[in-house]
Design a protein around this motif. Sequence first.
Motif, mmCIF file in Angstrom:
data_model
loop_
_atom_site.group_PDB
_atom_site.id
_atom_site.type_symbol
_atom_site.label_atom_id
_atom_site.label_comp_id
_atom_site.label_asym_id
_atom_site.label_seq_id
_atom_site.Cartn_x
_atom_site.Cartn_y
_atom_site.Cartn_z
ATOM 1 N N PRO A 36 -22.896 -64.942 -43.496
ATOM 2 C CA PRO A 36 -23.894 -65.458 -42.545
ATOM 3 C C PRO A 36 -23.745 -64.811 -41.164
ATOM 4 O O PRO A 36 -22.635 -64.500 -40.721
ATOM 5 C CB PRO A 36 -23.579 -66.961 -42.487
ATOM 6 N N SER A 37 -24.867 -64.631 -40.496
ATOM 7 C CA SER A 37 -24.893 -63.963 -39.191
ATOM 8 C C SER A 37 -23.955 -64.600 -38.182
ATOM 9 O O SER A 37 -23.267 -63.896 -37.432
ATOM 10 C CB SER A 37 -26.312 -63.963 -38.619
ATOM 11 N N ARG A 38 -23.923 -65.915 -38.149
ATOM 12 C CA ARG A 38 -23.069 -66.596 -37.171
ATOM 13 C C ARG A 38 -21.606 -66.223 -37.371
ATOM 14 O O ARG A 38 -20.899 -65.870 -36.425
ATOM 15 C CB ARG A 38 -23.263 -68.107 -37.276
ATOM 16 N N LEU A 39 -21.134 -66.280 -38.626
ATOM 17 C CA LEU A 39 -19.754 -65.908 -38.918
ATOM 18 C C LEU A 39 -19.525 -64.428 -38.620
ATOM 19 O O LEU A 39 -18.506 -64.051 -38.038
ATOM 20 C CB LEU A 39 -19.423 -66.217 -40.378
ATOM 21 N N ASN A 40 -20.477 -63.596 -38.985
ATOM 22 C CA ASN A 40 -20.370 -62.167 -38.724
ATOM 23 C C ASN A 40 -20.186 -61.896 -37.231
ATOM 24 O O ASN A 40 -19.400 -61.039 -36.838
ATOM 25 C CB ASN A 40 -21.611 -61.442 -39.254
ATOM 26 N N ASN A 41 -20.895 -62.638 -36.395
ATOM 27 C CA ASN A 41 -20.801 -62.455 -34.940
ATOM 28 C C ASN A 41 -19.507 -63.031 -34.361
ATOM 29 O O ASN A 41 -19.035 -62.579 -33.323
ATOM 30 C CB ASN A 41 -22.005 -63.071 -34.245
ATOM 31 N N GLU A 42 -18.953 -64.045 -35.027
ATOM 32 C CA GLU A 42 -17.729 -64.684 -34.531
ATOM 33 C C GLU A 42 -16.475 -63.864 -34.829
ATOM 34 O O GLU A 42 -15.535 -63.870 -34.045
ATOM 35 C CB GLU A 42 -17.562 -66.077 -35.154
ATOM 36 N N THR A 84 -27.104 -61.894 -47.384
ATOM 37 C CA THR A 84 -28.154 -62.382 -46.498
ATOM 38 C C THR A 84 -29.535 -61.883 -46.931
ATOM 39 O O THR A 84 -30.543 -62.357 -46.420
ATOM 40 C CB THR A 84 -27.886 -61.984 -45.037
#
Length: 189
Positions: A36-42, A84
Motif C-alpha cells: 500500500p502507498s502509505r506503507l511504501n511512503n513510511e 496495487t
Amino acid sequence: MSIEVRPAVVFEDVAALVGPKRPESTVCWCLSYRIPSRLNNELRGQERGAYVARLLEDGPLGVLAYDGEEPVGWAAVAPRSATTFARNRKIPHVDDLPVWSLWCIRVRPGHRGQGISHALIEGAVAFARERGAPALEAYPLDNGGVKVDQTMAYPGLRANFEAAGFHHAADTTSVLSGHPRILMRRDLD
C-alpha cells in the motif's frame, strides 16, 4: 553467456538488483506496486530492505536472471490481487480473471543489450504459469521506438512484450516519462 532465470529467493541477489548502493539510501526496492502507498511512503532507508527480507521469507518476489552465479536481471511478478494494480484507477481490469502482473524489469549496467530482458519476461511467464496463473499482464511503455531513459524504462517496452507473445489488451491513462503505458496480456492456458 548463458542466462538462467530462477525464482527470486536470495535476499543478497535481490538487493544486488533493486537495493541501494548505500544501505541508508531510500530507494524503491520494487515495493511501490507491491505494498500500500502509505506503507511504501513510511518505509525509509534500511527499513525497506528489511521489509523485502521479511517478504522473501514467504516465497519468491519475482524472478532473477543469472549469468553463472551472478545476478544480472530482475523481474517483479505476482498475482495482480496482491499488488496495487488490483485497485489502480489508471490501469483498467480487462476482465475478472485472477491474472498475474509483471511490472518491473531491471538489467544491471554492463549486461544490457544482451537479451536479458527477453529472458526475464519468459522467466516471469514460466513462473506465473507454474503457479496456476491463467494469464500474465504487463503495463509497458508504448514508446513507438523512441529511446527511453533507463531509469524510467522499468515497466518494459511494448516491443519486448510483443516479441514475447503478449497482445495489446487495453489502453490506460497512465503515463511515465512522457510515454503512455498500455496493458498487454499473454494467456497462459
